[in-house]
Design a protein around this motif. Structure first.
Motif, mmCIF file in Angstrom:
data_model
loop_
_atom_site.group_PDB
_atom_site.id
_atom_site.type_symbol
_atom_site.label_atom_id
_atom_site.label_comp_id
_atom_site.label_asym_id
_atom_site.label_seq_id
_atom_site.Cartn_x
_atom_site.Cartn_y
_atom_site.Cartn_z
ATOM 1 N N ALA A 108 3.176 11.819 -4.920
ATOM 2 C CA ALA A 108 4.013 12.618 -5.816
ATOM 3 C C ALA A 108 3.189 13.440 -6.788
ATOM 4 O O ALA A 108 3.684 14.435 -7.334
ATOM 5 N N THR A 109 1.923 13.065 -7.013
ATOM 6 C CA THR A 109 1.072 13.784 -7.967
ATOM 7 C C THR A 109 0.219 14.850 -7.292
ATOM 8 O O THR A 109 -0.467 15.603 -7.980
ATOM 9 N N LEU A 110 0.247 14.898 -5.951
ATOM 10 C CA LEU A 110 -0.617 15.820 -5.213
ATOM 11 C C LEU A 110 0.129 17.080 -4.805
ATOM 12 O O LEU A 110 1.351 17.069 -4.636
ATOM 13 N N GLU A 111 -0.607 18.133 -4.613
ATOM 14 C CA GLU A 111 -0.017 19.407 -4.201
ATOM 15 C C GLU A 111 0.020 19.467 -2.674
ATOM 16 O O GLU A 111 -0.984 19.219 -1.999
ATOM 17 N N PHE A 128 11.256 11.189 0.936
ATOM 18 C CA PHE A 128 11.396 9.966 0.139
ATOM 19 C C PHE A 128 11.029 10.214 -1.322
ATOM 20 O O PHE A 128 10.028 10.850 -1.625
ATOM 21 N N ASP A 129 11.869 9.681 -2.202
ATOM 22 C CA ASP A 129 11.621 9.772 -3.644
ATOM 23 C C ASP A 129 11.473 8.356 -4.188
ATOM 24 O O ASP A 129 12.460 7.619 -4.325
ATOM 25 N N ALA A 130 10.238 7.967 -4.495
ATOM 26 C CA ALA A 130 9.969 6.607 -4.957
ATOM 27 C C ALA A 130 10.616 6.317 -6.300
ATOM 28 O O ALA A 130 10.850 5.160 -6.645
ATOM 29 N N GLU A 131 10.940 7.364 -7.060
ATOM 30 C CA GLU A 131 11.512 7.166 -8.387
ATOM 31 C C GLU A 131 12.923 6.591 -8.329
ATOM 32 O O GLU A 131 13.423 6.056 -9.316
ATOM 33 N N ARG A 132 13.576 6.710 -7.198
ATOM 34 C CA ARG A 132 14.956 6.217 -7.090
ATOM 35 C C ARG A 132 15.025 4.701 -6.930
ATOM 36 O O ARG A 132 16.101 4.120 -6.967
ATOM 37 N N GLY A 133 13.892 4.071 -6.686
ATOM 38 C CA GLY A 133 13.859 2.622 -6.573
ATOM 39 C C GLY A 133 14.340 2.087 -5.243
ATOM 40 O O GLY A 133 14.572 0.885 -5.104
ATOM 41 N N THR A 134 14.487 2.951 -4.263
ATOM 42 C CA THR A 134 14.935 2.527 -2.933
ATOM 43 C C THR A 134 13.749 2.047 -2.112
ATOM 44 O O THR A 134 12.653 2.619 -2.182
ATOM 45 N N GLU A 135 13.944 0.984 -1.338
ATOM 46 C CA GLU A 135 12.898 0.507 -0.440
ATOM 47 C C GLU A 135 12.677 1.540 0.663
ATOM 48 O O GLU A 135 13.634 2.026 1.281
ATOM 49 N N PHE A 136 11.422 1.892 0.914
ATOM 50 C CA PHE A 136 11.146 2.924 1.905
ATOM 51 C C PHE A 136 11.650 2.518 3.288
ATOM 52 O O PHE A 136 12.145 3.358 4.038
ATOM 53 N N THR A 137 11.529 1.239 3.634
ATOM 54 C CA THR A 137 11.992 0.781 4.940
ATOM 55 C C THR A 137 13.476 1.081 5.129
ATOM 56 O O THR A 137 13.898 1.583 6.178
ATOM 57 N N SER A 138 14.274 0.796 4.102
ATOM 58 C CA SER A 138 15.717 1.042 4.179
ATOM 59 C C SER A 138 16.018 2.529 4.277
ATOM 60 O O SER A 138 16.993 2.940 4.912
ATOM 61 N N PHE A 139 15.197 3.346 3.644
ATOM 62 C CA PHE A 139 15.403 4.794 3.680
ATOM 63 C C PHE A 139 14.957 5.397 5.007
ATOM 64 O O PHE A 139 15.616 6.293 5.544
ATOM 65 N N ALA A 140 13.850 4.895 5.553
ATOM 66 C CA ALA A 140 13.242 5.532 6.719
ATOM 67 C C ALA A 140 13.936 5.190 8.029
ATOM 68 O O ALA A 140 14.061 6.049 8.913
ATOM 69 N N LEU A 141 14.384 3.945 8.200
ATOM 70 C CA LEU A 141 14.933 3.526 9.490
ATOM 71 C C LEU A 141 16.107 4.389 9.948
ATOM 72 O O LEU A 141 16.140 4.809 11.116
ATOM 73 N N PRO A 142 17.113 4.697 9.101
ATOM 74 C CA PRO A 142 18.195 5.566 9.573
ATOM 75 C C PRO A 142 17.708 6.945 9.998
ATOM 76 O O PRO A 142 18.232 7.524 10.955
ATOM 77 N N THR A 143 16.703 7.470 9.303
ATOM 78 C CA THR A 143 16.164 8.783 9.678
ATOM 79 C C THR A 143 15.460 8.718 11.030
ATOM 80 O O THR A 143 15.625 9.611 11.872
ATOM 81 N N ILE A 144 14.696 7.660 11.252
ATOM 82 C CA ILE A 144 13.990 7.495 12.531
ATOM 83 C C ILE A 144 14.981 7.329 13.672
ATOM 84 O O ILE A 144 14.878 7.989 14.713
ATOM 85 N N LEU A 154 0.823 -1.207 0.000
ATOM 86 C CA LEU A 154 0.000 0.000 0.000
ATOM 87 C C LEU A 154 0.858 1.259 0.000
ATOM 88 O O LEU A 154 0.536 2.247 -0.665
ATOM 89 N N SER A 155 1.952 1.230 0.762
ATOM 90 C CA SER A 155 2.824 2.396 0.836
ATOM 91 C C SER A 155 3.400 2.731 -0.532
ATOM 92 O O SER A 155 3.486 3.910 -0.921
ATOM 93 N N ALA A 156 3.821 1.712 -1.280
ATOM 94 C CA ALA A 156 4.375 1.954 -2.620
ATOM 95 C C ALA A 156 3.361 2.669 -3.507
ATOM 96 O O ALA A 156 3.698 3.612 -4.234
ATOM 97 N N SER A 157 2.106 2.235 -3.432
ATOM 98 C CA SER A 157 1.059 2.873 -4.239
ATOM 99 C C SER A 157 0.777 4.292 -3.768
ATOM 100 O O SER A 157 0.602 5.213 -4.581
ATOM 101 N N LEU A 158 0.747 4.474 -2.451
ATOM 102 C CA LEU A 158 0.446 5.804 -1.905
ATOM 103 C C LEU A 158 1.559 6.800 -2.181
ATOM 104 O O LEU A 158 1.300 7.994 -2.382
ATOM 105 N N PHE A 159 2.814 6.338 -2.191
ATOM 106 C CA PHE A 159 3.916 7.251 -2.502
ATOM 107 C C PHE A 159 3.818 7.741 -3.949
ATOM 108 O O PHE A 159 4.109 8.908 -4.241
ATOM 109 N N LYS A 160 3.406 6.870 -4.855
ATOM 110 C CA LYS A 160 3.216 7.290 -6.236
ATOM 111 C C LYS A 160 2.109 8.339 -6.331
ATOM 112 O O LYS A 160 2.205 9.312 -7.083
ATOM 113 N N ARG A 161 1.038 8.107 -5.556
ATOM 114 C CA ARG A 161 -0.071 9.075 -5.563
ATOM 115 C C ARG A 161 0.345 10.391 -4.905
ATOM 116 O O ARG A 161 -0.021 11.471 -5.376
#
Length: 291
Positions: free
Chosen positions: A52-55, A108-124, A43-50
């Motif tokens: 990116a299209t919202l203001e 997070f930029d979904a276009e880079r192909g990075t898994e959100f979990t891998s990106f988010a954990l270091p930030t958290i 669901l997160s993958a789909s929502l991140f794509k959405r």
């Protein structure tokens, strides 16, 4: 879609987000906190794509972002478990970790192909560590030293990633534009960061329990002190260049390449010189032991 029973109704409050009806065109997720981990990733993958299209600032944007926070709150709880031995309440750590989660979602930029979990954990985890650095002082120290300790910790993390090793005190001082004495002062102030009673129960999962287990044991550092005392006459008999090389290697903790650059020698030449010095010192220690 598989779900699990919701057992923590306070999670939404901890996350600091409010549920509202889904705007037109966005699927309704009645209870994001009850979604399984696997489904949450999908669901997160789909929502991140959405997203990116919202203001930013619109109701649709806020709904999608808040849903992403709730779907991924388990990442915050996972990161918070690393700090369960700290004195700060778990609720505070989760609250701070959620701020890190929101920052990760914003960046997070979904276009880079990075898994959100891998990106988010270091930030958290980084957000939680900064919170603990600012608040977890067991002994009151001046604000200047608290800030110096934080600067040293951040600089050490950055330089370790860049150098591939832990930076020396001299390198930290040069990076921050301070003196070696100030670096030592900041590291000494870190001793007031956490304290623990010797009467506290021993927790096998707690690294600090090694202190209580080691009480009464012979300190191996005594052998090192004795060896250093035995080597003093031998070191004094070394040539000026050999003494300088030892000082750079063990005093300033420079690598062989750095020593070579300092003295105008190749790394291989420095390696041979150190090997010869070590052999001489080792022979002196053996002679001392046999006599």
């Amino acid at each position: 879609m598989s779900t699990r029973t919701r057992t923590e109704p306070s999670d939404t409050k901890q996350a600091g987000v409010a549920r509202r009806s889904a705007p037109d065109g966005i699927p309704e997720i009645a209870d994001p906190l009850s979604v399984s981990t696997v489904d949450a990733r999908t669901l997160s993958a789909s929502l991140f794509k959405r997203l990116a299209t919202l203001e930013e600032g619109t109701a649709e944007y806020s709904y999608v972002r808040n849903t992403l926070v709730e779907l991924n709150l388990s990442l915050v709880k996972f990161a918070a478990r690393r700090f369960r031995s700290r004195s700060e309440p778990t609720e505070d750590i989760i609250q701070v970790g959620t701020i890190g989660l929101i920052k990760a979602i914003n960046r997070f930029d979904a276009e880079r192909g990075t898994e959100f979990t891998s990106f988010a954990l270091p930030t958290i985890v980084g957000e939680i560590k900064r919170f603990l650095r600012d608040t977890s002082w067991a002994v009151q120290v001046p604000r200047r030293l608290q800030e110096l300790r934080i600067d040293l910790a951040r600089a050490r993390d950055q330089m370790e990633q860049h150098l591939g090793r832990c930076p020396t005190a001299a390198e930290l001082a040069a990076h921050l534009g301070i003196t070696d004495a100030e670096v030592a002062e900041g590291e000494q102030a870190a001793n007031g960061y956490i304290a623990r009673s010797l009467d506290a129960p021993v927790d096998e999962d707690d690294a600090l329990s090694a202190l209580t287990r080691g009480l009464g044991n012979e300190d191996p550092a005594f052998d090192v002190v004795e060896a250093v005392a035995s080597l003093k006459p031998v070191i004094a008999s070394l040539g000026e260049r050999d003494r300088l090389i030892l000082s750079l290697r063990f005093g300033e903790e420079l690598t062989q390449s750095e020593i070579g650059a300092r003295l105008g020698l190749s790394q291989m030449h420095v390696s041979r010189l150190l090997a010869a010095i070590y052999a001489r010192l080792r022979a002196a220690l053996l002679d001392e032991a046999s006599s």
